[in-house]
Design a protein around this motif. Structure first.
Motif, PDB file in Angstrom:
ATOM      1  N   MET A 133       0.849  -1.166   0.000  1.00  0.00           N
ATOM      2  CA  MET A 133       0.000   0.000   0.000  1.00  0.00           C
ATOM      3  C   MET A 133       0.899   1.235   0.000  1.00  0.00           C
ATOM      4  O   MET A 133       1.814   1.339   0.797  1.00  0.00           O
ATOM      5  CB  MET A 133      -0.901  -0.018   1.232  1.00  0.00           C
ATOM      6  N   THR A 134       0.596   2.150  -0.898  1.00  0.00           N
ATOM      7  CA  THR A 134       1.409   3.364  -1.000  1.00  0.00           C
ATOM      8  C   THR A 134       1.037   4.365   0.074  1.00  0.00           C
ATOM      9  O   THR A 134      -0.018   4.276   0.696  1.00  0.00           O
ATOM     10  CB  THR A 134       1.222   4.020  -2.382  1.00  0.00           C
ATOM     11  N   LEU A 155      -8.801   8.985  -5.239  1.00  0.00           N
ATOM     12  CA  LEU A 155      -8.487   7.562  -5.328  1.00  0.00           C
ATOM     13  C   LEU A 155      -8.623   7.058  -6.760  1.00  0.00           C
ATOM     14  O   LEU A 155      -7.795   6.281  -7.231  1.00  0.00           O
ATOM     15  CB  LEU A 155      -9.402   6.763  -4.400  1.00  0.00           C
ATOM     16  N   GLU A 156      -9.644   7.510  -7.455  1.00  0.00           N
ATOM     17  CA  GLU A 156      -9.863   7.068  -8.833  1.00  0.00           C
ATOM     18  C   GLU A 156      -8.742   7.497  -9.767  1.00  0.00           C
ATOM     19  O   GLU A 156      -8.514   6.859 -10.792  1.00  0.00           O
ATOM     20  CB  GLU A 156     -11.205   7.589  -9.340  1.00  0.00           C
ATOM     21  N   LYS A 157      -8.024   8.547  -9.437  1.00  0.00           N
ATOM     22  CA  LYS A 157      -6.929   9.044 -10.275  1.00  0.00           C
ATOM     23  C   LYS A 157      -5.659   8.214 -10.122  1.00  0.00           C
ATOM     24  O   LYS A 157      -4.758   8.291 -10.954  1.00  0.00           O
ATOM     25  CB  LYS A 157      -6.629  10.499  -9.937  1.00  0.00           C
ATOM     26  N   ILE A 158      -5.585   7.405  -9.083  1.00  0.00           N
ATOM     27  CA  ILE A 158      -4.385   6.613  -8.818  1.00  0.00           C
ATOM     28  C   ILE A 158      -4.406   5.366  -9.699  1.00  0.00           C
ATOM     29  O   ILE A 158      -5.370   4.614  -9.714  1.00  0.00           O
ATOM     30  CB  ILE A 158      -4.309   6.214  -7.336  1.00  0.00           C
ATOM     31  N   GLN A 199      -3.735  -1.872  -5.264  1.00  0.00           N
ATOM     32  CA  GLN A 199      -2.991  -1.308  -4.143  1.00  0.00           C
ATOM     33  C   GLN A 199      -3.747  -1.443  -2.830  1.00  0.00           C
ATOM     34  O   GLN A 199      -3.152  -1.484  -1.765  1.00  0.00           O
ATOM     35  CB  GLN A 199      -2.657   0.160  -4.408  1.00  0.00           C
ATOM     36  N   LEU A 200      -5.065  -1.505  -2.900  1.00  0.00           N
ATOM     37  CA  LEU A 200      -5.868  -1.676  -1.702  1.00  0.00           C
ATOM     38  C   LEU A 200      -5.941  -3.125  -1.256  1.00  0.00           C
ATOM     39  O   LEU A 200      -6.195  -3.404  -0.100  1.00  0.00           O
ATOM     40  CB  LEU A 200      -7.283  -1.156  -1.932  1.00  0.00           C
ATOM     41  N   LYS A 221      -2.615   5.176   1.843  1.00  0.00           N
ATOM     42  CA  LYS A 221      -2.713   5.241   3.311  1.00  0.00           C
ATOM     43  C   LYS A 221      -3.306   6.581   3.743  1.00  0.00           C
ATOM     44  O   LYS A 221      -4.159   6.640   4.629  1.00  0.00           O
ATOM     45  CB  LYS A 221      -1.330   5.024   3.928  1.00  0.00           C
ATOM     46  N   ASN A 222      -2.881   7.656   3.100  1.00  0.00           N
ATOM     47  CA  ASN A 222      -3.398   8.987   3.411  1.00  0.00           C
ATOM     48  C   ASN A 222      -4.898   9.065   3.120  1.00  0.00           C
ATOM     49  O   ASN A 222      -5.661   9.631   3.907  1.00  0.00           O
ATOM     50  CB  ASN A 222      -2.644  10.048   2.612  1.00  0.00           C
ATOM     51  N   ILE A 223      -5.334   8.489   2.020  1.00  0.00           N
ATOM     52  CA  ILE A 223      -6.754   8.482   1.669  1.00  0.00           C
ATOM     53  C   ILE A 223      -7.561   7.716   2.717  1.00  0.00           C
ATOM     54  O   ILE A 223      -8.618   8.170   3.156  1.00  0.00           O
ATOM     55  CB  ILE A 223      -6.957   7.900   0.257  1.00  0.00           C
TER      56      ILE A 223
END
Length: 55
Positions: free
Chosen positions: A1-2, A39-42, A48-49, A6-8
């Motif tokens: 997880m990036t 989140l959708e832009k990542i 990753q989740l 994590k921030n989101i």
């Protein structure tokens, strides 16, 4: 997880706590839309989740 993911998650948890404290579901819903847009832009956001994505 990036760190970005994590921030989101941390942001969403903060909004959940605020909504619980105030009793106003929109204290979560309204700001969550912005976070979900982020989140959708990542790229590869779902993998990753998923904690088992590297298996």
């Amino acid at each position: 997880m990036t760190a970005q993911i994590k921030n989101i998650i941390d942001q969403l948890e903060t909004y959940i706590k605020k909504a619980e404290e105030t009793g106003d579901k929109y204290d979560f819903i309204d700001p969550a839309y912005e976070v979900i847009d982020e989140l959708e832009k990542i790229e590869n956001n779902v993998t990753q989740l998923n904690p088992y994505s590297n298996c």
